[in-house]
Motif scaffolding. Structure first.
Motif, PDB file in Angstrom:
ATOM      1  N   THR A 168       4.969 -13.373 -16.596  1.00  0.00           N
ATOM      2  CA  THR A 168       4.698 -13.725 -17.993  1.00  0.00           C
ATOM      3  C   THR A 168       5.977 -14.039 -18.774  1.00  0.00           C
ATOM      4  O   THR A 168       5.908 -14.384 -19.958  1.00  0.00           O
ATOM      5  CB  THR A 168       3.926 -12.599 -18.719  1.00  0.00           C
ATOM      6  OG1 THR A 168       4.696 -11.406 -18.602  1.00  0.00           O
ATOM      7  CG2 THR A 168       2.545 -12.408 -18.133  1.00  0.00           C
ATOM      8  N   ASN A 208       7.197 -16.251  -9.096  1.00  0.00           N
ATOM      9  CA  ASN A 208       5.957 -15.458  -9.118  1.00  0.00           C
ATOM     10  C   ASN A 208       5.808 -14.737  -7.784  1.00  0.00           C
ATOM     11  O   ASN A 208       6.480 -15.071  -6.808  1.00  0.00           O
ATOM     12  CB  ASN A 208       4.748 -16.370  -9.355  1.00  0.00           C
ATOM     13  CG  ASN A 208       4.657 -16.786 -10.815  1.00  0.00           C
ATOM     14  OD1 ASN A 208       4.192 -16.037 -11.657  1.00  0.00           O
ATOM     15  ND2 ASN A 208       5.135 -17.987 -11.118  1.00  0.00           N
ATOM     16  N   LYS A 209       4.866 -13.811  -7.752  1.00  0.00           N
ATOM     17  CA  LYS A 209       4.630 -13.102  -6.489  1.00  0.00           C
ATOM     18  C   LYS A 209       3.857 -14.011  -5.533  1.00  0.00           C
ATOM     19  O   LYS A 209       4.276 -14.273  -4.427  1.00  0.00           O
ATOM     20  CB  LYS A 209       3.867 -11.804  -6.765  1.00  0.00           C
ATOM     21  CG  LYS A 209       4.767 -10.748  -7.402  1.00  0.00           C
ATOM     22  CD  LYS A 209       4.172  -9.369  -7.295  1.00  0.00           C
ATOM     23  CE  LYS A 209       3.698  -8.952  -8.605  1.00  0.00           C
ATOM     24  NZ  LYS A 209       3.151  -7.855  -9.070  1.00  0.00           N
ATOM     25  N   GLY A 222      11.910 -12.550 -17.940  1.00  0.00           N
ATOM     26  CA  GLY A 222      11.063 -11.929 -16.923  1.00  0.00           C
ATOM     27  C   GLY A 222      11.275 -10.429 -16.932  1.00  0.00           C
ATOM     28  O   GLY A 222      11.779  -9.872 -17.923  1.00  0.00           O
ATOM     29  N   LYS A 273      -0.910 -10.712 -19.617  1.00  0.00           N
ATOM     30  CA  LYS A 273      -1.303 -10.203 -18.299  1.00  0.00           C
ATOM     31  C   LYS A 273      -1.893  -8.813 -18.487  1.00  0.00           C
ATOM     32  O   LYS A 273      -1.288  -7.947 -19.114  1.00  0.00           O
ATOM     33  CB  LYS A 273      -0.051 -10.139 -17.412  1.00  0.00           C
ATOM     34  CG  LYS A 273      -0.272  -9.617 -16.029  1.00  0.00           C
ATOM     35  CD  LYS A 273       0.919 -10.053 -15.214  1.00  0.00           C
ATOM     36  CE  LYS A 273       0.937  -9.531 -13.827  1.00  0.00           C
ATOM     37  NZ  LYS A 273       2.034 -10.161 -13.077  1.00  0.00           N
ATOM     38  N   SER A 315       7.704 -14.673  -4.341  1.00  0.00           N
ATOM     39  CA  SER A 315       8.335 -13.524  -3.679  1.00  0.00           C
ATOM     40  C   SER A 315       7.408 -12.883  -2.644  1.00  0.00           C
ATOM     41  O   SER A 315       7.862 -12.164  -1.766  1.00  0.00           O
ATOM     42  CB  SER A 315       8.773 -12.487  -4.716  1.00  0.00           C
ATOM     43  OG  SER A 315       7.664 -12.025  -5.450  1.00  0.00           O
ATOM     44  N   TYR A 373      -2.673  -5.399 -17.065  1.00  0.00           N
ATOM     45  CA  TYR A 373      -2.304  -4.499 -15.961  1.00  0.00           C
ATOM     46  C   TYR A 373      -3.412  -3.468 -15.763  1.00  0.00           C
ATOM     47  O   TYR A 373      -3.914  -2.898 -16.743  1.00  0.00           O
ATOM     48  CB  TYR A 373      -0.972  -3.799 -16.278  1.00  0.00           C
ATOM     49  CG  TYR A 373       0.193  -4.767 -16.341  1.00  0.00           C
ATOM     50  CD1 TYR A 373       0.843  -5.176 -15.183  1.00  0.00           C
ATOM     51  CD2 TYR A 373       0.618  -5.301 -17.561  1.00  0.00           C
ATOM     52  CE1 TYR A 373       1.905  -6.065 -15.224  1.00  0.00           C
ATOM     53  CE2 TYR A 373       1.679  -6.195 -17.617  1.00  0.00           C
ATOM     54  CZ  TYR A 373       2.314  -6.579 -16.444  1.00  0.00           C
ATOM     55  OH  TYR A 373       3.360  -7.467 -16.484  1.00  0.00           O
ATOM     56  N   ALA A 409       9.989 -15.588 -14.890  1.00  0.00           N
ATOM     57  CA  ALA A 409       9.314 -14.790 -13.859  1.00  0.00           C
ATOM     58  C   ALA A 409       8.051 -14.201 -14.464  1.00  0.00           C
ATOM     59  O   ALA A 409       8.102 -13.557 -15.521  1.00  0.00           O
ATOM     60  CB  ALA A 409      10.239 -13.677 -13.361  1.00  0.00           C
TER      61      ALA A 409
HETATM   62  P1  NAD Z   1       5.622  -9.832 -11.755  1.00  0.00           P
HETATM   63  O1  NAD Z   1       5.683  -8.390 -11.437  1.00  0.00           O
HETATM   64  O2  NAD Z   1       4.392 -10.567 -11.422  1.00  0.00           O
HETATM   65  O3  NAD Z   1       6.883 -10.538 -11.074  1.00  0.00           O
HETATM   66  C1  NAD Z   1       7.126 -11.925 -11.158  1.00  0.00           C
HETATM   67  C2  NAD Z   1       8.384 -12.274 -10.419  1.00  0.00           C
HETATM   68  O4  NAD Z   1       9.495 -11.637 -11.057  1.00  0.00           O
HETATM   69  C3  NAD Z   1       8.433 -11.783  -9.003  1.00  0.00           C
HETATM   70  O5  NAD Z   1       7.766 -12.646  -8.114  1.00  0.00           O
HETATM   71  C4  NAD Z   1       9.906 -11.741  -8.729  1.00  0.00           C
HETATM   72  O6  NAD Z   1      10.405 -13.021  -8.385  1.00  0.00           O
HETATM   73  C5  NAD Z   1      10.487 -11.358 -10.074  1.00  0.00           C
HETATM   74  N1  NAD Z   1      10.809  -9.932 -10.092  1.00  0.00           N
HETATM   75  C6  NAD Z   1       9.955  -8.924 -10.343  1.00  0.00           C
HETATM   76  N2  NAD Z   1      10.600  -7.762 -10.269  1.00  0.00           N
HETATM   77  C7  NAD Z   1      11.882  -8.045  -9.929  1.00  0.00           C
HETATM   78  C8  NAD Z   1      13.026  -7.260  -9.709  1.00  0.00           C
HETATM   79  N3  NAD Z   1      12.993  -5.941  -9.763  1.00  0.00           N
HETATM   80  N4  NAD Z   1      14.183  -7.878  -9.413  1.00  0.00           N
HETATM   81  C9  NAD Z   1      14.234  -9.237  -9.352  1.00  0.00           C
HETATM   82  N5  NAD Z   1      13.173 -10.014  -9.549  1.00  0.00           N
HETATM   83  C10 NAD Z   1      12.017  -9.440  -9.832  1.00  0.00           C
HETATM   84  O7  NAD Z   1       5.978 -10.044 -13.285  1.00  0.00           O
HETATM   85  P2  NAD Z   1       5.065  -9.745 -14.524  1.00  0.00           P
HETATM   86  O8  NAD Z   1       4.183  -8.580 -14.228  1.00  0.00           O
HETATM   87  O9  NAD Z   1       4.414 -10.992 -14.971  1.00  0.00           O
HETATM   88  O10 NAD Z   1       6.115  -9.263 -15.611  1.00  0.00           O
HETATM   89  C11 NAD Z   1       6.741 -10.158 -16.459  1.00  0.00           C
HETATM   90  C12 NAD Z   1       7.837  -9.444 -17.221  1.00  0.00           C
HETATM   91  O11 NAD Z   1       8.368 -10.316 -18.195  1.00  0.00           O
HETATM   92  C13 NAD Z   1       7.409  -8.178 -17.912  1.00  0.00           C
HETATM   93  O12 NAD Z   1       8.348  -7.187 -17.634  1.00  0.00           O
HETATM   94  C14 NAD Z   1       7.471  -8.504 -19.362  1.00  0.00           C
HETATM   95  O13 NAD Z   1       7.838  -7.416 -20.160  1.00  0.00           O
HETATM   96  C15 NAD Z   1       8.579  -9.562 -19.383  1.00  0.00           C
HETATM   97  N6  NAD Z   1       8.483 -10.477 -20.535  1.00  0.00           N
HETATM   98  C16 NAD Z   1       9.514 -10.464 -21.419  1.00  0.00           C
HETATM   99  C17 NAD Z   1       9.482 -11.294 -22.490  1.00  0.00           C
HETATM  100  C18 NAD Z   1      10.622 -11.322 -23.480  1.00  0.00           C
HETATM  101  O14 NAD Z   1      10.690 -12.118 -24.353  1.00  0.00           O
HETATM  102  N7  NAD Z   1      11.576 -10.444 -23.383  1.00  0.00           N
HETATM  103  C19 NAD Z   1       8.408 -12.157 -22.667  1.00  0.00           C
HETATM  104  C20 NAD Z   1       7.368 -12.150 -21.753  1.00  0.00           C
HETATM  105  C21 NAD Z   1       7.411 -11.289 -20.661  1.00  0.00           C
END
Ligand code: NAD
Ligand code: FAD
Length: 481
Positions: free
Chosen positions: A360, A388-389, A454, A313, A417, A315, A358
């Motif tokens: 990515t 997802n949002k 997530g 993704k 969300s 940003y 959630a």
């Molecule tokens: P996003 O901001 O688009 O949010 C997607 C969904 O996550 C939201 O619709 C909501 O349901 C949930 N969410 C978001 N913030 C929240 C919160 N504070 N409390 C509860 N639920 C919440 O997500 P994005 O921008 O795609 O971010 C994906 C995240 O996943 C990133 O932080 C990334 O670092 C993480 N990630 C981690 C791994 C890993 O292996 N650790 C792998 C891939 C992605």
């Protein structure tokens, strides 16, 4: 990580040093020249006696074919019926018979390592040795004492190897004009391609074997001792070969590994990308995916190999992802070895698998989904609960819906969300009530695995809710940094 000290190449007791010199040829009968052999192999005659069928050969089966009129030999994991070749063999029948019914790799390498046997004996191929991913010359210990000496082996070395009971791996190697083969004896069951990483940069060859909780490293250099500090992550430069849109802000990057690299990123593991941004080295983790979701799970998929696919993704104010987005096709980026603590065994015996993703956080779920549906035979249900949002943010929505239609075991639930008012599906963020609705055992005592990934607050809250609902630590795997 276990760092193995730099090793001289070839090692002082290597077979390479001990290899016997040239062998005498025996006169061949008329009509038995190499050209005659090639003609015979092109004649369409069934040279294996198996009518073109290939079989898996056990050691016991191999051992039965040890007579001149019925002689099989294994070379680097492939078994050949060499009986039709006997009279054409420049080294004579007796030479070939030394390896009759056994693994003749060592013998072959000492006498003929420059010979392209794969092509010469193509029509004599019986099949592969079963359960032997790497052809290992260790079976030499089954040869008689007399044969060991004839083959130029050093008996003390073999005696040592045979008595070594510890689990520290050892390695040996041999070389032809075009090939270096390093055989690493891990004494570990279940070795497979994902546990082996090999790179060759300039004159340095580096092999890493992933053991239970550490790695065994072999670094060899043809001309100089290895000096580099081997601790820490190892990076190789990969070429960006394509960049395709997944959603309005997410792209699928295809990175081509160098030709000399063998690297399969195990499911549930991530790699690090490294870029110099404004003069500073920046590193961020990303989780390789498949290029698409397979719909046919009859066979394990083998998409990876030459390329690593990353779903990233971008940003609008992201430091790293902005720089990534500016990479041009043909540019290079450094990619590390895999890291992470997910173990395949966690999912292998699961009957009900729940994937809570959630955004990515979907990325580690891609390979788990593929693996569970194709290789977990006891699997009854596989549910992806994807947060997802908005609708536009859902990654691979069509593919997921198609898969759910195709495979009865798989179900997908999208939860938004920030939905628009036309959204008829579920909405909200992760909560105890949503989880109690969607995460349920298919049977009272079924073996469950719940994976969650997530944004950090999402993962932390999710784990807590699951524990409150009575799921144990062992039943939950949270993907974190
Ligand atoms: P996003 O901001 O688009 O949010 C997607 C969904 O996550 C939201 O619709 C909501 O349901 C949930 N969410 C978001 N913030 C929240 C919160 N504070 N409390 C509860 N639920 C919440 O997500 P994005 O921008 O795609 O971010 C994906 C995240 O996943 C990133 O932080 C990334 O670092 C993480 N990630 C981690 C791994 C890993 O292996 N650790 C792998 C891939 C992605
Ligand atoms: P930064 O410069 O760190 O952040 C700049 C701005 O971008 C923030 O102020 C915020 O507005 C926005 N932003 C950045 N990160 C987030 C976030 N996590 N949530 C919400 N807003 C954010 N990402 C992928 O796209 N694909 C993957 O496969 C992937 N795998 C990962 C694996 C692991 C183990 C971990 C820990 C993370 C993974 N990530 C993945 C996230 C990735 O490592 C980076 O954090 C992400 O690409 C943002 O980097 P950046 O430098 O562009 O953003």
């Amino acid at each position: 990580m276990l760092n193995v000290p730099p090793q001289a190449f070839p090692g002082p007791s290597s077979q390479q040093r001990a290899a016997a010199g040239g062998r005498g040829k025996v006169p061949l009968k008329p009509g038995r020249s190499l050209m005659d052999w090639i003609r015979l192999t092109k004649s369409g005659k069934d040279l294996t006696g198996l009518k073109g069928r290939l079989m898996e050969v056990t050691e016991d089966e191999l051992a039965k074919h040890n007579k001149k009129e019925d002689c099989w030999i294994c070379i680097r994991g492939f078994v050949y019926n060499v009986t039709p070749y006997m009279e054409y063999h420049p080294g004579g029948e007796d030479e070939l018979m030394k390896a009759a019914g056994t693994d003749g790799t060592d013998l072959f390498d000492q006498v003929h390592r420059w010979v392209n046997y794969e092509s010469m004996l193509k029509e004599c191929l019986v099949g592969r040795m079963s359960a032997k991913p790497i052809a290992a010359p260790k079976e030499i210990s089954t040869l008689s004492e007399e044969k060991k000496q004839l083959n130029g082996m050093v008996p003390e070395k073999k005696a040592q190897a045979a008595s070594a009971k510890d689990l520290i791996p050892s390695y040996d190697w041999f070389q032809t004009d075009s090939l270096i083969t390093i055989v690493i004896y891990t004494k570990q069951k279940g070795m497979n391609a994902e546990l082996v990483i090999a790179d060759c940069q300039d004159k340095r060859l580096r092999g890493e074997i992933i053991m239970d909780d550490h790695s065994y490293l072999v670094e060899v250099d043809l001309d100089h001792p290895v000096q580099e500090d081997m601790a820490g992550l190892f990076y190789r430069k990969c070429k960006l070969v394509s960049k395709t849109e997944v959603t309005h802000d997410t792209k699928l990057f295809c990175l081509m590994l160098p030709k000399s690299t063998h690297l399969h990123v195990p499911k549930g593991r991530h790699v690090y990308l490294k870029q110099i941004i404004a003069g500073t080295e920046i590193v961020k983790p990303y989780t390789p995916v498949l290029p698409f979701l397979p719909l046919n799970f009859k066979e394990p998929s083998h998409h990876e190999g030459a390329c690593i696919y990353l779903m990233i993704k971008i940003y609008s104010c992201g430091l790293f992802t902005q720089a990534l987005d500016h990479l041009q096709i043909g540019d290079y980026i450094s990619v590390s070895n895999p890291e992470g603590n997910f173990k395949k065994t966690q999912i292998q015996t699961s009957e009900d698998v729940f994937l809570l993703a959630a955004g990515t956080g979907f990325t580690p779920m891609v390979k788990l989904l593929d693996f569970a549906l194709s290789e977990v035979s006891c699997l009854r249900t596989l549910k992806l609960i994807f947060f997802n949002k908005t609708e536009d943010d859902i990654l691979w929505r069509n593919q997921l819906e198609e898969l759910a239609l195709k495979d009865k075991r798989f179900e997908v639930q999208f939860i938004l969300s920030q939905p628009t008012k036309d959204w008829l599906g579920k909405q909200g963020k992760i909560s105890s009530s949503l989880l109690s609705e969607f995460v349920k055992r298919s049977k009272k005592d079924s073996k469950v695995l719940i994976c969650i990934c997530g944004p950090t607050p999402f993962t932390e809250q999710g784990v807590q809710y699951l524990k409150d609902l009575g799921y144990s630590q062992e039943e939950i795997h949270a993907f974190t940094a």
